[in-house]
Scaffold this motif. Structure first.
Motif, PDB file in Angstrom:
ATOM      1  N   ASN A 232       0.824  -1.216   0.000  1.00  0.00           N
ATOM      2  CA  ASN A 232       0.000   0.000   0.000  1.00  0.00           C
ATOM      3  C   ASN A 232       0.856   1.264   0.000  1.00  0.00           C
ATOM      4  N   ILE A 233       1.989   1.225   0.709  1.00  0.00           N
ATOM      5  CA  ILE A 233       2.879   2.387   0.677  1.00  0.00           C
ATOM      6  C   ILE A 233       3.381   2.613  -0.744  1.00  0.00           C
ATOM      7  N   GLN A 234       3.864   1.535  -1.369  1.00  0.00           N
ATOM      8  CA  GLN A 234       4.398   1.678  -2.733  1.00  0.00           C
ATOM      9  C   GLN A 234       3.336   2.193  -3.694  1.00  0.00           C
ATOM     10  N   LYS A 235       2.112   1.719  -3.527  1.00  0.00           N
ATOM     11  CA  LYS A 235       1.007   2.102  -4.401  1.00  0.00           C
ATOM     12  C   LYS A 235       0.690   3.592  -4.285  1.00  0.00           C
ATOM     13  N   ASN A 236       0.958   4.181  -3.120  1.00  0.00           N
ATOM     14  CA  ASN A 236       0.599   5.578  -2.862  1.00  0.00           C
ATOM     15  C   ASN A 236       1.770   6.557  -2.973  1.00  0.00           C
ATOM     16  N   LEU A 237       2.922   6.071  -3.416  1.00  0.00           N
ATOM     17  CA  LEU A 237       4.064   6.952  -3.641  1.00  0.00           C
ATOM     18  C   LEU A 237       3.836   7.797  -4.891  1.00  0.00           C
ATOM     19  N   ASP A 238       4.620   8.865  -5.035  1.00  0.00           N
ATOM     20  CA  ASP A 238       4.507   9.700  -6.231  1.00  0.00           C
ATOM     21  C   ASP A 238       4.843   8.895  -7.488  1.00  0.00           C
ATOM     22  N   ILE A 239       5.813   8.003  -7.371  1.00  0.00           N
ATOM     23  CA  ILE A 239       6.167   7.103  -8.469  1.00  0.00           C
ATOM     24  C   ILE A 239       6.407   5.738  -7.846  1.00  0.00           C
ATOM     25  N   ASN A 240       5.697   4.717  -8.329  1.00  0.00           N
ATOM     26  CA  ASN A 240       5.780   3.425  -7.639  1.00  0.00           C
ATOM     27  C   ASN A 240       6.644   2.391  -8.341  1.00  0.00           C
TER      28      ASN A 240
END
Length: 220
Positions: A152-160
């Protein structure tokens, strides 16, 4: 392949030549054009992320930061045709809310105009910091009442997309708060070349070196 570059050394390049720092930034912008064109013509590189302006860069003199904002605005205006010609999609990561309305409008216009381009995605990190990005991602998850997981963190980063290769110019050996999550397993190259002197030929040499490395991602 996701290539990320910390474009460092514009100020030192200018100082060595007895020029104002802004002249280094102008020359550095020319190198961005050369490197982007090279990457657009490389079948292996799909994403090119460039560290253009960090959250810490606001500590510089106002005259310099204002110049950088104007340089970016003019660059986007001038290079739009090049983006289209080379089939390059333009994206931005970071918090651009601090930028002048005219610059924000130009950024959004460039993104919209190039959104269907396929050959390469060029990402400019603007008012960007890795810690800030991760903090904002966690806040988004909490707001959506979702579980805090790595996925979920990776999904919500500016660039995943994870970075495959990180290059830093100028001889400094540090990552300076750039894509901290995404570079977890990136290969890293540090070159003494100042950014305004960096060429597509040197990039090609680094890429050839990169291909010889064995990436184990924590395994054997």
């Amino acid at each position: 392949m996701h290539l990320a570059i910390i474009m460092d050394g514009n100020g030192r390049w200018a100082k060595k030549r007895g020029l104002k720092r802004v002249e280094g930034h102008k020359k550095g912008a020319e190198v961005v054009k050369e490197i982007t064109a090279y990457c657009a013509n490389s079948p292996e590189i799909k994403i090119l992320t460039l560290y253009a302006f960090s959250t810490e860069n606001w500590k510089r003199p106002k005259m310099e930061t204002d110049f950088l904002m104007k340089l970016l605005e003019n660059w986007l205006k001038k290079e739009l045709e090049t983006y289209i010609k080379n089939d390059v999609k333009f994206e931005v990561i970071g918090d651009i809310s601090k930028f002048f309305p005219k610059l924000r409008k130009r950024i959004e216009y460039t993104k919209e105009t190039t959104k269907n381009n396929k050959r390469l995605t060029q990402v400019l990190a603007l008012n960007y910091g890795g810690r800030d990005e991760i903090t904002r991602a966690v806040k988004k998850i909490i707001k959506k009442n979702e579980e805090i997981t790595q996925e979920n963190i990776q999904k919500n980063l500016d660039i995943n997309e994870d970075v495959d290769l990180l290059i830093r110019t100028s001889g400094e050996i540090r990552v300076s708060n750039f894509l901290l999550w995404q570079i977890a397993y990136a290969e890293m190259f540090f070159t003494p070349t100042l950014w305004p002197d960096f060429t597509s030929r040197e990039l090609e040499q680094i890429l050839n070196n990169f291909k010889k490395r064995q990436r184990r991602f924590g395994g054997i």
